[in-house]
Design a protein around this motif. Sequence first.
Motif, PDB file in Angstrom:
ATOM      1  N   UNK A   1      65.946  29.329  64.985  1.00 43.49           N
ATOM      2  CA  UNK A   1      64.705  29.318  65.427  1.00 43.49           C
ATOM      3  C   UNK A   1      63.668  28.255  64.921  1.00 43.49           C
ATOM      4  N   UNK A   2      63.922  27.133  64.683  1.00 47.37           N
ATOM      5  CA  UNK A   2      62.994  26.186  64.210  1.00 47.37           C
ATOM      6  C   UNK A   2      62.180  25.655  65.428  1.00 47.37           C
ATOM      7  N   UNK A   3      61.108  25.600  65.627  1.00 42.84           N
ATOM      8  CA  UNK A   3      60.371  24.977  66.811  1.00 42.84           C
ATOM      9  C   UNK A   3      60.583  23.510  67.076  1.00 42.84           C
ATOM     10  N   UNK A   4      60.497  23.022  68.025  1.00 39.65           N
ATOM     11  CA  UNK A   4      60.924  21.725  68.459  1.00 39.65           C
ATOM     12  C   UNK A   4      59.497  20.524  68.112  1.00 39.65           C
ATOM     13  N   UNK A   5      59.481  19.480  68.111  1.00 40.43           N
ATOM     14  CA  UNK A   5      58.474  18.750  68.003  1.00 40.43           C
ATOM     15  C   UNK A   5      57.445  18.568  68.809  1.00 40.43           C
ATOM     16  N   UNK A   6      58.007  18.840  70.137  1.00 39.44           N
ATOM     17  CA  UNK A   6      56.640  18.919  71.145  1.00 39.44           C
ATOM     18  C   UNK A   6      55.853  20.225  71.090  1.00 39.44           C
TER      19      UNK A   6
ATOM     20  N   UNK B   1      56.298  33.301  67.681  1.00 36.33           N
ATOM     21  CA  UNK B   1      56.065  31.869  66.772  1.00 36.33           C
ATOM     22  C   UNK B   1      55.525  32.055  65.710  1.00 36.33           C
ATOM     23  N   UNK B   2      56.126  31.886  64.462  1.00 41.55           N
ATOM     24  CA  UNK B   2      55.229  31.861  63.146  1.00 41.55           C
ATOM     25  C   UNK B   2      54.718  30.506  62.939  1.00 41.55           C
TER      26      UNK B   2
END
Length: 411
Positions: free
Chosen positions: A154-159, A12-13
């Motif tokens: 691969x965009x990370x989610x809000x949580x 995770x960058x």
Amino acid sequence: MQAALSATPGVLTVELEPSAILSTRPPEPLSRDNAELLAGPIADDLRRIIGDEIVDAGLILPAALYDLTEILRPGLPMVEALLDIYRGSLRGGPFIPQLLALGSSGGRFPESAVAPARRPGSGPLLVLPFALVAPGPQLDPLRSQLEQVLLEKGRAGLPTDRALRQLLGVEPVHLSYATFHDLSALLKVQLEHAEFSGLWQLLEGALYRPDQIERVSLETHNQFIGMGGTVWTPWLTYDVWAARHQANNRDAEAGYVQWMQIQRQYMAGLESHGIEVRVVEPKPGLDADDPEVALGIAQAHSLDSEASWFRETIARKTDAGPVSVVSLTEQSSPLLGPIAYTALLQAENGTLIELSHDYPIQESGIRDLQADWEARAQALGATYHLERPGVVTASGEPASLQPWLEFGGRA
């Protein structure tokens, strides 16, 4: 019989504002309880990105942030360590897909192999590594899918964003997932943009082609030969550089300072990625057309791995009587600080006994070589002087380093 376990890594960058991390350390690793709070949203992200089949694989991650140099290292030791930890959690039993979040206990990270360095100046791009674990045949399709979709979707989610902010205290401007190959591509772009394409060639060889000889020769005449996670580099002295270019004082100082700056930058860059750098005496044949010949000469004339400075002896007399004075001149550049130390040993009547130049090749070299000369002077019963004129003292054409002789009329 169950197939051997295998692991495929990703990260995770965590991109921060450039000013956010330059003078501080990355945050401390999370505790075990908080590690689980962070691991849950990351597992949900990966299931959303890759698909439900990911639940049949194990997921292991350390709840900490790392600099890229800690991740992209020869042999990918982070991946091996995570796989070993996961394998150990099974206690010799059959494979079970589970989520393992590694956190600190009592302020210490229990697994030293994956403990973050938290060096000041890390970033502004930090990463949180993870590994999917499963028997090899089961993991192969996931590995292929990871390479295909992780960077694109691969965009990370809000949580996950919220958990990072609350638990690690960082303010990311961008969060996304990537494979190790994606990280390598990003590092390549960064280094080539900064005009360090040769450094990337050496890093790439150490990471992905360890059995192949990599040679880099720069226009500044810095040379590097890499193989098997080690890089050999000839150390040009001021006098050797000036002689090769038939340079006068002014040109020699400018050119040699440029050579030294690049030498230090390449060595620091390689060592930050866990690549051993061996300094080599400048001997004929290091630029041979055959890379195996050049490598053999480099290996034969490399300094001891513990050496912190390199000595070039210019003159030495064994029949000039006892040493009366030891004078050490710091050859210094405003840009780089000390680049060499010229040692002049004289008899009582002023006769030259020894003239040599010492070049610090590690950060500790300056302290070590000064201590060596001071101890030698004491053992000889000689007067010891350390002169810091703040410049490079050289003369002749081609130029050569000279001692500073103005501390009392006579050295």
